[in-house]
Design a protein around this motif. Structure first.
Motif, PDB file in Angstrom:
ATOM      1  N   ALA A 148      16.351  -5.506 -11.280  1.00 16.18           N
ATOM      2  CA  ALA A 148      17.396  -6.497 -11.530  1.00 16.18           C
ATOM      3  C   ALA A 148      16.990  -7.875 -11.004  1.00 16.18           C
ATOM      4  CB  ALA A 148      18.706  -6.056 -10.887  1.00 16.18           C
ATOM      5  N   SER A 149      16.114  -7.892  -9.990  1.00 16.42           N
ATOM      6  CA  SER A 149      15.715  -9.165  -9.390  1.00 16.42           C
ATOM      7  C   SER A 149      14.358  -8.999  -8.712  1.00 16.42           C
ATOM      8  CB  SER A 149      16.759  -9.616  -8.358  1.00 16.42           C
ATOM      9  OG  SER A 149      16.798  -8.681  -7.285  1.00 16.42           O
ATOM     10  N   LYS A 150      13.772 -10.157  -8.324  1.00 17.05           N
ATOM     11  CA  LYS A 150      12.508 -10.114  -7.594  1.00 17.05           C
ATOM     12  C   LYS A 150      12.688  -9.456  -6.228  1.00 17.05           C
ATOM     13  CE  LYS A 150      10.403 -14.228  -9.681  1.00 17.05           C
ATOM     14  NZ  LYS A 150       9.758 -15.532  -9.408  1.00 17.05           N
ATOM     15  N   GLU A 151      13.815  -9.700  -5.586  1.00 24.35           N
ATOM     16  CA  GLU A 151      14.067  -9.132  -4.265  1.00 24.35           C
ATOM     17  C   GLU A 151      14.042  -7.611  -4.306  1.00 24.35           C
ATOM     18  OE1 GLU A 151      15.789 -11.537  -5.665  1.00 24.35           O
ATOM     19  OE2 GLU A 151      15.126 -13.205  -4.382  1.00 24.35           O
ATOM     20  N   GLU A 152      14.598  -7.042  -5.400  1.00 26.94           N
ATOM     21  CA  GLU A 152      14.616  -5.581  -5.518  1.00 26.94           C
ATOM     22  C   GLU A 152      13.193  -5.016  -5.568  1.00 26.94           C
ATOM     23  OE1 GLU A 152      16.856  -2.112  -8.186  1.00 26.94           O
ATOM     24  OE2 GLU A 152      16.712  -4.175  -8.941  1.00 26.94           O
ATOM     25  N   VAL A 153      12.282  -5.757  -6.195  1.00 29.94           N
ATOM     26  CA  VAL A 153      10.889  -5.309  -6.245  1.00 29.94           C
ATOM     27  C   VAL A 153      10.209  -5.499  -4.899  1.00 29.94           C
ATOM     28  CG1 VAL A 153       8.640  -5.679  -7.349  1.00 29.94           C
ATOM     29  CG2 VAL A 153      10.749  -5.837  -8.703  1.00 29.94           C
ATOM     30  N   GLN A 154      10.434  -6.642  -4.258  1.00 28.54           N
ATOM     31  CA  GLN A 154       9.729  -6.986  -3.027  1.00 28.54           C
ATOM     32  C   GLN A 154      10.198  -6.186  -1.824  1.00 28.54           C
ATOM     33  OE1 GLN A 154      10.180 -11.428  -4.233  1.00 28.54           O
ATOM     34  NE2 GLN A 154       8.650 -11.409  -2.607  1.00 28.54           N
ATOM     35  N   ASN A 155      11.365  -5.567  -1.908  1.00 24.42           N
ATOM     36  CA  ASN A 155      11.871  -4.771  -0.787  1.00 24.42           C
ATOM     37  C   ASN A 155      11.289  -3.358  -0.767  1.00 24.42           C
ATOM     38  OD1 ASN A 155      13.467  -6.808   0.271  1.00 24.42           O
ATOM     39  ND2 ASN A 155      15.251  -6.248  -0.970  1.00 24.42           N
ATOM     40  N   ARG A 156      10.445  -3.032  -1.724  1.00 15.94           N
ATOM     41  CA  ARG A 156       9.833  -1.696  -1.795  1.00 15.94           C
ATOM     42  C   ARG A 156       8.321  -1.809  -1.630  1.00 15.94           C
ATOM     43  NH1 ARG A 156      12.624   2.436  -4.938  1.00 15.94           N
ATOM     44  NH2 ARG A 156      14.770   1.808  -5.390  1.00 15.94           N
ATOM     45  N   SER A 157       7.722  -0.695  -1.182  1.00 17.32           N
ATOM     46  CA  SER A 157       6.264  -0.616  -1.127  1.00 17.32           C
ATOM     47  C   SER A 157       5.701  -0.561  -2.539  1.00 17.32           C
ATOM     48  CB  SER A 157       5.821   0.625  -0.354  1.00 17.32           C
ATOM     49  OG  SER A 157       4.446   0.881  -0.555  1.00 17.32           O
ATOM     50  N   LEU A 158       4.525  -1.151  -2.737  1.00 19.27           N
ATOM     51  CA  LEU A 158       3.880  -1.080  -4.042  1.00 19.27           C
ATOM     52  C   LEU A 158       3.653   0.360  -4.475  1.00 19.27           C
ATOM     53  CD1 LEU A 158       1.219  -3.938  -3.801  1.00 19.27           C
ATOM     54  CD2 LEU A 158       3.281  -3.906  -5.200  1.00 19.27           C
ATOM     55  N   PHE A 159       3.439   1.240  -3.517  1.00 22.60           N
ATOM     56  CA  PHE A 159       3.162   2.635  -3.854  1.00 22.60           C
ATOM     57  C   PHE A 159       4.402   3.394  -4.286  1.00 22.60           C
ATOM     58  CE2 PHE A 159      -0.550   1.459  -1.433  1.00 22.60           C
ATOM     59  CZ  PHE A 159      -1.574   2.042  -2.160  1.00 22.60           C
ATOM     60  N   ASP A 160       5.598   2.782  -4.099  1.00 22.96           N
ATOM     61  CA  ASP A 160       6.806   3.386  -4.668  1.00 22.96           C
ATOM     62  C   ASP A 160       6.779   3.328  -6.191  1.00 22.96           C
ATOM     63  OD1 ASP A 160       7.734   3.881  -2.154  1.00 22.96           O
ATOM     64  OD2 ASP A 160       9.129   2.179  -2.075  1.00 22.96           O
ATOM     65  N   TYR A 161       5.981   2.392  -6.730  1.00 18.12           N
ATOM     66  CA  TYR A 161       5.891   2.233  -8.181  1.00 18.12           C
ATOM     67  C   TYR A 161       4.676   2.961  -8.772  1.00 18.12           C
ATOM     68  CZ  TYR A 161       9.048  -1.566  -6.939  1.00 18.12           C
ATOM     69  OH  TYR A 161      10.085  -2.300  -6.424  1.00 18.12           O
ATOM     70  N   VAL A 162       3.825   3.499  -7.918  1.00 14.61           N
ATOM     71  CA  VAL A 162       2.635   4.212  -8.399  1.00 14.61           C
ATOM     72  C   VAL A 162       2.987   5.683  -8.588  1.00 14.61           C
ATOM     73  CG1 VAL A 162       0.242   4.858  -7.899  1.00 14.61           C
ATOM     74  CG2 VAL A 162       1.097   2.593  -7.245  1.00 14.61           C
ATOM     75  N   HIS A 163       2.576   6.251  -9.711  1.00 12.08           N
ATOM     76  CA  HIS A 163       2.818   7.677  -9.969  1.00 12.08           C
ATOM     77  C   HIS A 163       2.193   8.509  -8.842  1.00 12.08           C
ATOM     78  CE1 HIS A 163       2.794  11.575 -11.974  1.00 12.08           C
ATOM     79  NE2 HIS A 163       3.630  11.064 -12.875  1.00 12.08           N
ATOM     80  N   PRO A 164       2.935   9.516  -8.315  1.00 10.19           N
ATOM     81  CA  PRO A 164       2.413  10.308  -7.184  1.00 10.19           C
ATOM     82  C   PRO A 164       1.015  10.875  -7.406  1.00 10.19           C
ATOM     83  CG  PRO A 164       4.716  10.848  -7.601  1.00 10.19           C
ATOM     84  CD  PRO A 164       4.297   9.930  -8.702  1.00 10.19           C
ATOM     85  N   GLU A 165       0.707  11.270  -8.624  1.00 12.83           N
ATOM     86  CA  GLU A 165      -0.613  11.851  -8.885  1.00 12.83           C
ATOM     87  C   GLU A 165      -1.733  10.811  -8.836  1.00 12.83           C
ATOM     88  OE1 GLU A 165      -0.576  14.084 -12.471  1.00 12.83           O
ATOM     89  OE2 GLU A 165       1.044  15.419 -11.819  1.00 12.83           O
ATOM     90  N   ASP A 166      -1.378   9.518  -8.874  1.00 16.68           N
ATOM     91  CA  ASP A 166      -2.388   8.456  -8.831  1.00 16.68           C
ATOM     92  C   ASP A 166      -2.456   7.774  -7.467  1.00 16.68           C
ATOM     93  OD1 ASP A 166      -2.958   9.012 -11.428  1.00 16.68           O
ATOM     94  OD2 ASP A 166      -1.848   7.339 -12.287  1.00 16.68           O
ATOM     95  N   HIS A 167      -1.679   8.266  -6.482  1.00 15.63           N
ATOM     96  CA  HIS A 167      -1.644   7.617  -5.173  1.00 15.63           C
ATOM     97  C   HIS A 167      -3.019   7.549  -4.528  1.00 15.63           C
ATOM     98  CE1 HIS A 167       2.810   7.442  -3.723  1.00 15.63           C
ATOM     99  NE2 HIS A 167       2.621   6.842  -4.885  1.00 15.63           N
ATOM    100  N   ASN A 168      -3.709   8.697  -4.470  1.00 17.32           N
ATOM    101  CA  ASN A 168      -5.005   8.738  -3.790  1.00 17.32           C
ATOM    102  C   ASN A 168      -6.000   7.795  -4.447  1.00 17.32           C
ATOM    103  OD1 ASN A 168      -4.052  10.638  -1.975  1.00 17.32           O
ATOM    104  ND2 ASN A 168      -4.809  12.380  -3.156  1.00 17.32           N
TER     105      ASN A 168
END
Length: 534
Positions: A221-241
């Protein structure tokens, strides 16, 4: 394309035989071309394209086998189906010689007109379907070319954008008195970029800046909503490593890689990521460009799958000479008797039906009467099931039945030791039974689960079910609930499963559907397997 006129080549040195074939196959959609010798046939093939060739074996000058061999050597005609028609006995030697030169089927004279028409109709349908696939392939190639051109244009824009961003970033670090003006220009350029841009410090996982394109990409909804999370929250779990490893290696130079991301509404997207390290105010940072390539990957996958649509059907060639030869005579004379005015047609129909039933029983009995040593190999049961699901979906659609398949790409790697073709025979037989049991249509569910040292495969249908008194007899030879069944199909399935050291059980109730469970020993498993249900 369905009403397209197709060519069929009839080859026989006797005019009366050609006339007989012409009479049987006459159709407004067929253009029947006659050739009186192998040489004539080869000339016709040079001039025309044929959906199927029906050819006599015994001919002067050049026999059917020699002609077929020449046909297969030519690029234009190497894939045209050839049906041999012969009045000679169908010995193993003749059969093998015919198939070795490229025959698809044998028909013994006198032939059944209905069978010949059905086979020819089948090959014509394959020919027309192939034409459709070729047309679709051309469309896909054109679309792919357009996408590649668009991709090239995007890459050029990306390079220009990257150069501009780096230039502006250097200016910001070296020219303090123009900081505000340069920053505004930079932000405007970045905000209007067609790609998502993310800036982050190498020591932090939360972004310090995201452009509006990134907000839209992540469905925030906003830039703040993105910036308040870790980048890895947006990475698929199988691609974390994979992504973490690249982040650690990214301190010395830029990287380009692909991964999957999860948007805030849990949508999975495929993206291309380009990360560039740079120093900002004396602190190491990462400049990350993210480009959505989901549609491009889907287009490539669709093209890849289309290339696999050319499927060649194989017809079984095992013949029981001692039984089928006299059956041929019985059938022929019975049909001749049926043409007489004073014959009882009902009796004739019953006799023909029972002769066909004997022929079917012989075919299925061969599977049990002549057992052979199985060639066991390591098999991924999930891959085998996916192939069968793809194969049976067309038949299921004809009955209004859907084969339920969720997360098909996430089938666990259950490895067994077995023979693939035999297991396919079991799965196809069970799916056909389930489809035919669902007269009103519905859904078939396949589930795969690990049971300690075994893997359990279940086929669950919503058909009419089986009464208890009938269920106890299922699997016995010659016991069947089908009007034209032999009762040998499930017996063969039991035999194949037992040969794999497995077990098959059937659970059913009238009006509540049927569940067939197959338990097979695991040969090798990977750690951390999860339950999979299709």
């Amino acid at each position: 394309m369905d009403n397209q006129m197709v060519n069929i080549l009839l080859v026989d040195d006797r005019e009366e035989n050609l006339l007989a074939l012409e009479a049987v196959l006459t159709s407004p959609n067929y253009r029947l071309i006659k050739a009186h010798s192998g040489s004539d046939a080869l000339k016709c093939i040079l001039r025309e394209e044929f959906a199927v060739i029906i050819m006599d074996v015994q001919m002067p000058d050049m026999n059917g086998f020699e002609t077929a061999k020449m046909i297969r050597k030519r690029e234009k005609s190497k894939d045209v189906p050839i049906i041999f028609v012969t009045a000679l006995s169908q010995t193993n030697e003749n059969v093998m010689q015919g198939y070795s030169v490229g025959a698809i089927d044998y028909i013994i004279k006198p032939f059944d007109p209905t069978i010949l028409k059905c086979k020819v109709n089948g090959f014509v349908s394959l020919f027309l379907n192939q034409k459709k696939v070729e047309e679709q392939a051309k469309i896909i190639i054109a679309r792919t070319r357009e996408l590649e051109e668009a991709n090239q244009a995007l890459k050029k824009n990306e390079e220009m954008l990257e150069a501009l961003v780096i230039k502006r970033t250097d200016e910001l670090t070296t020219i303090n008195h123009k900081l505000l003006e340069s920053e505004e220009k930079y932000r405007r350029l970045v905000e209007e970029s067609p790609e998502a841009i993310i800036l982050t410090k190498q020591s932090h996982e939360k972004p310090t800046f995201v452009n509006q394109t990134a907000v839209k990409l992540l469905k925030a909804a906003s830039k703040e909503e993105v910036q308040n999370r870790s980048l890895f929250d947006y990475v698929h779990p199988e691609d974390h490593n994979k992504v973490r490893r690249i982040f650690l290696e990214n301190r010395e130079g830029h990287n380009i890689y692909e991964c999957r991301i999860l948007t805030l509404n849990e949508e999975i997207l495929h993206v291309e990521v380009k990360s560039i390290p740079f120093d900002y105010q004396g602190e190491p940072c990462l400049h990350i460009l993210v480009r959505d390539i989901t549609e491009l990957k889907q287009s490539r996958e669709y093209m890849h799958q289309t290339e696999k649509l050319t499927v060649v059907g194989e017809l079984a060639a095992g013949i029981a000479h001692e039984i089928r030869n006299p059956l041929t005579s019985l059938k022929g004379f019975t049909q001749l008797l049926g043409d007489k005015i004073d014959s009882n047609q009902d009796y004739m129909d019953i006799m023909i039906t029972e002769i066909e039933r004997i022929n079917t029983i012989v075919s299925e009995l061969l599977l049990l009467a002549k057992p052979r040593k199985l060639d066991f190999k390591e098999l991924n049961i999930g891959i085998v099931l996916k192939k069968i699901i793809t194969l049976m979906e067309a038949q299921a659609n004809l009955y209004g039945v859907k084969i339920k398949c969720n997360d098909c790409e996430e089938i666990p790697s259950f490895i067994i030791h077995g023979e693939e073709n035999k297991l396919k025979q079991v799965f196809i037989n069970l799916l056909k039974n389930a489809i035919e049991a669902m007269q009103e249509g519905g859904e078939i569910t396949i589930s795969v689960q690990r049971r300690e040292k075994d893997v359990e495969i279940k086929f669950i249908d919503g058909g009419s079910g089986i009464a208890p008194e009938v269920l106890s007899k299922i699997g016995q030879p010659f016991f069947t609930t089908k009007e034209k069944g032999t009762g040998l199909g499930l017996m063969v399935c039991y035999s194949i499963v037992e040969s794999h050291q497995g077990k098959m059980d059937i659970d059913s109730k009238s009006g509540e559907g049927t569940t067939v469970s197959i338990l097979l020993p695991l040969y090798q498993t990977k750690e951390n397997e999860i339950e999979y249900t299709t």
